[in-house]
Design an enzyme around this catalytic site. Structure first.
Site, mmCIF file in Angstrom:
data_model
loop_
_atom_site.group_PDB
_atom_site.id
_atom_site.type_symbol
_atom_site.label_atom_id
_atom_site.label_comp_id
_atom_site.label_asym_id
_atom_site.label_seq_id
_atom_site.Cartn_x
_atom_site.Cartn_y
_atom_site.Cartn_z
ATOM 1 N N HIS A 55 0.879 -1.174 0.000
ATOM 2 C CA HIS A 55 0.000 0.000 0.000
ATOM 3 C C HIS A 55 0.920 1.228 0.000
ATOM 4 C CE1 HIS A 55 -2.751 2.981 1.788
ATOM 5 N NE2 HIS A 55 -3.752 2.178 1.471
ATOM 6 N N LYS B 148 -10.599 -0.059 10.646
ATOM 7 C CA LYS B 148 -10.767 -1.311 9.889
ATOM 8 C C LYS B 148 -11.050 -2.462 10.846
ATOM 9 C CE LYS B 148 -7.302 0.084 6.475
ATOM 10 N NZ LYS B 148 -7.956 0.577 5.283
ATOM 11 N N CYS C 1 -4.678 2.386 -3.662
ATOM 12 C CA CYS C 1 -3.410 2.911 -3.117
ATOM 13 C C CYS C 1 -2.301 1.880 -3.252
ATOM 14 C CB CYS C 1 -3.551 3.330 -1.657
ATOM 15 S SG CYS C 1 -4.828 4.543 -1.405
ATOM 16 N N ASP D 284 3.239 -3.691 7.798
ATOM 17 C CA ASP D 284 1.983 -2.962 7.621
ATOM 18 C C ASP D 284 0.869 -3.959 7.912
ATOM 19 O OD1 ASP D 284 -0.329 -1.835 6.758
ATOM 20 O OD2 ASP D 284 0.376 -1.314 4.748
ATOM 21 N N GLN E 184 -4.461 -4.750 7.390
ATOM 22 C CA GLN E 184 -5.493 -5.747 7.082
ATOM 23 C C GLN E 184 -5.384 -6.984 7.982
ATOM 24 O OE1 GLN E 184 -7.903 -4.997 5.091
ATOM 25 N NE2 GLN E 184 -7.034 -3.210 4.056
HETATM 26 N N1 PMP Z 1 -1.968 -0.325 4.578
HETATM 27 C C1 PMP Z 1 -2.933 -1.073 4.049
HETATM 28 C C2 PMP Z 1 -2.602 -2.464 3.577
HETATM 29 C C3 PMP Z 1 -4.219 -0.568 3.942
HETATM 30 O O1 PMP Z 1 -5.180 -1.316 3.405
HETATM 31 C C4 PMP Z 1 -4.493 0.740 4.400
HETATM 32 C C5 PMP Z 1 -5.876 1.333 4.283
HETATM 33 N N2 PMP Z 1 -6.425 1.237 3.014
HETATM 34 C C6 PMP Z 1 -3.442 1.467 4.968
HETATM 35 C C7 PMP Z 1 -2.189 0.909 5.041
HETATM 36 C C8 PMP Z 1 -3.634 2.850 5.483
HETATM 37 O O2 PMP Z 1 -4.553 2.864 6.543
HETATM 38 P P1 PMP Z 1 -5.175 4.217 7.060
HETATM 39 O O3 PMP Z 1 -5.744 4.912 5.850
HETATM 40 O O4 PMP Z 1 -6.225 3.770 8.014
HETATM 41 O O5 PMP Z 1 -4.099 5.004 7.719
#
Ligand code: PMP
Length: 405
Positions: A120, A223, A363, A197, A200
């Site tokens: 991401h 999440k 993203c 990270d 998920q």
């Molecule tokens: N890493 C991953 C794998 C994600 O799916 C997300 C959220 N889409 C993020 C980081 C970023 O999370 P947040 O927008 O809650 O800071």
């Protein structure tokens, strides 16, 4: 008896109030808030509100104790060895940026950071920025045709100059789970730290973060069935006292004079200013509630729904799965494209039927590049999803394809 795993929708207020039909399948972006988390948030903001770590009056003291209880509950949920390993942030993005700043002093000119093509942007851009500031080099592990990170190529990338390895626990595009243990062992052999990270990860059940072998682990509350605005950076205890603070300000200090500051002990040292107290209490309440669920049943059900979804999608003419076709080694996140129709158009059509799905690059543009697509539709499951949601999606796709192709 575990609380109602057979009717989990009842534990999520939105399902009682949303206009019907309502099929929420965008859980990888944000999941719905569970009642215990919502109640904790409302109770704090409406009846128990005071700042933490400061006041000596009873209301403030109670808020501080609730805040520390949330830390303990979250530590238990992710299998941290001590609550002090939990650093509160505003979300995974801040946690990963914080990780980059905390580790930056370890980077010298010509040192190396290793990421993967499946990251991401939140676990890529902060490392690019750190590399640029320090004159370090950044490389990425490739993925195979289905999006699996090529862990076998690790040894080829790692060198004595590798200081940081930053990888996703679970891909937000394919749902694939990274086998972190061998990565941690290889990273540690060359003296690098492993940052994960985990955005998920915790939404799919309690975990044992220490057994993953990583050193830092980031995730978001929204999440994980709690409120927006809070997140966590877990830092392995052995590293906690070595790392410098990131943000300066109130509550992260032991003693301040005009020329210099002595910092507070971790985790306070990493929590400058007023934290998102209500969302953190909500996250603690969510963690406590989630711990009481039967995850063997929930995981089994998610797997069965995932199998059904993959099977149905693979039978739909004009639909192409992006990522693996089978459910092995992944959670309930599935990306796909409808030939000849932009994912945004697919999602707008599905919305007319009460289906909430995400279309876009998620993203994860380097991963989209590896797949040779600009964007995909993505369906992502949570414990409250059921067969009706999958049937509605498949029916909705048939209708969309008939109308748009
Ligand atoms: N890493 C991953 C794998 C994600 O799916 C997300 C959220 N889409 C993020 C980081 C970023 O999370 P947040 O927008 O809650 O800071």
């Amino acid at each position: 008896m575990n609380p109602g795993v057979d009717d989990l929708k009842a534990a999520f207020p939105i399902f009682a109030s949303a206009p019907r039909p309502f099929h929420y399948l965008d859980n990888a972006a944000t999941s719905q808030i569970c009642r215990p988390a919502l109640e904790a948030l409302l109770r704090f903001e409406g009846q128990e509100r005071a700042n933490v770590k400061r006041g000596v009056y009873r209301l403030a003291d109670a808020a501080t104790r609730a805040y520390e209880q949330a830390r303990s509950r979250i530590a238990a949920y992710i299998g941290a060895s001590k609550p002090r390993e939990i650093v509160f942030t505003s979300g995974a993005t801040l946690a990963l940026n914080m990780a980059a700043h905390l580790l930056e002093p370890r980077l010298g000119r010509g040192d190396h950071i290793l990421v993967s093509v499946a990251e991401h942007h939140s676990n890529l851009v902060p490392w690019q920025m750190a590399a640029e500031r320090r004159g370090a080099r950044l490389t990425a592990l490739a993925v195979d045709r289905e999006g699996r990170i090529r862990i076998a190529e690790l040894e080829r990338h790692l060198t004595a100059r590798t200081r940081i390895v930053a990888l996703t626990h679970i891909s937000n595009v394919t749902g694939l789970i990274t086998d972190l243990r061998p990565v941690a062992e290889a990273a540690h052999r060359v003296g690098a730290v492993l940052v994960v990270d985990g955005a998920q990860g915790p939404p799919h059940g309690p975990l044992l973060v220490r057994e993953l072998g990583c050193d830092l682990y980031a995730f978001s509350a929204h999440k994980m069935f709690a409120a927006t605005g809070a997140g966590v950076l877990w830092i392995r205890e052995e590293l906690l006292d070595e790392l410098p603070p990131f943000l300066g300000g109130g509550e992260m200090v032991a003693r301040v004079t005009i020329p210099q500051t002595r910092y507070a002990e971790a985790p306070r040292r990493f929590e400058a200013g007023t934290p998102p107290i209500g969302p953190i209490l909500a996250l603690g309440a969510a963690a406590e509630w989630l711990m009481g669920l039967d995850w063997t049943v929930i995981r089994g059900r998610e797997r069965a729904l995932l199998d059904k979804l993959l099977h149905e999608l693979s039978r739909l003419s004009g639909v192409r799965l992006v990522g693996p076709c089978e459910s092995e080694g992944r959670v309930g996140i599935v990306a796909f494209v409808v030939d000849g129709v932009h994912p945004h158009d697919v999602c707008q059509m599905l919305d007319q039927l009460g289906l909430c799905l995400r279309g876009g690059h998620h993203c994860a543009q380097p991963l989209m590049d590896a797949f040779g697509v600009e964007a995909t539709v993505r369906a992502s499951l949570a414990p409250y999803n059921d067969e009706e949601d999958i049937d509605a999606l498949v029916e909705g796709l048939r209708w969309t394809i008939r109308r748009l192709r």
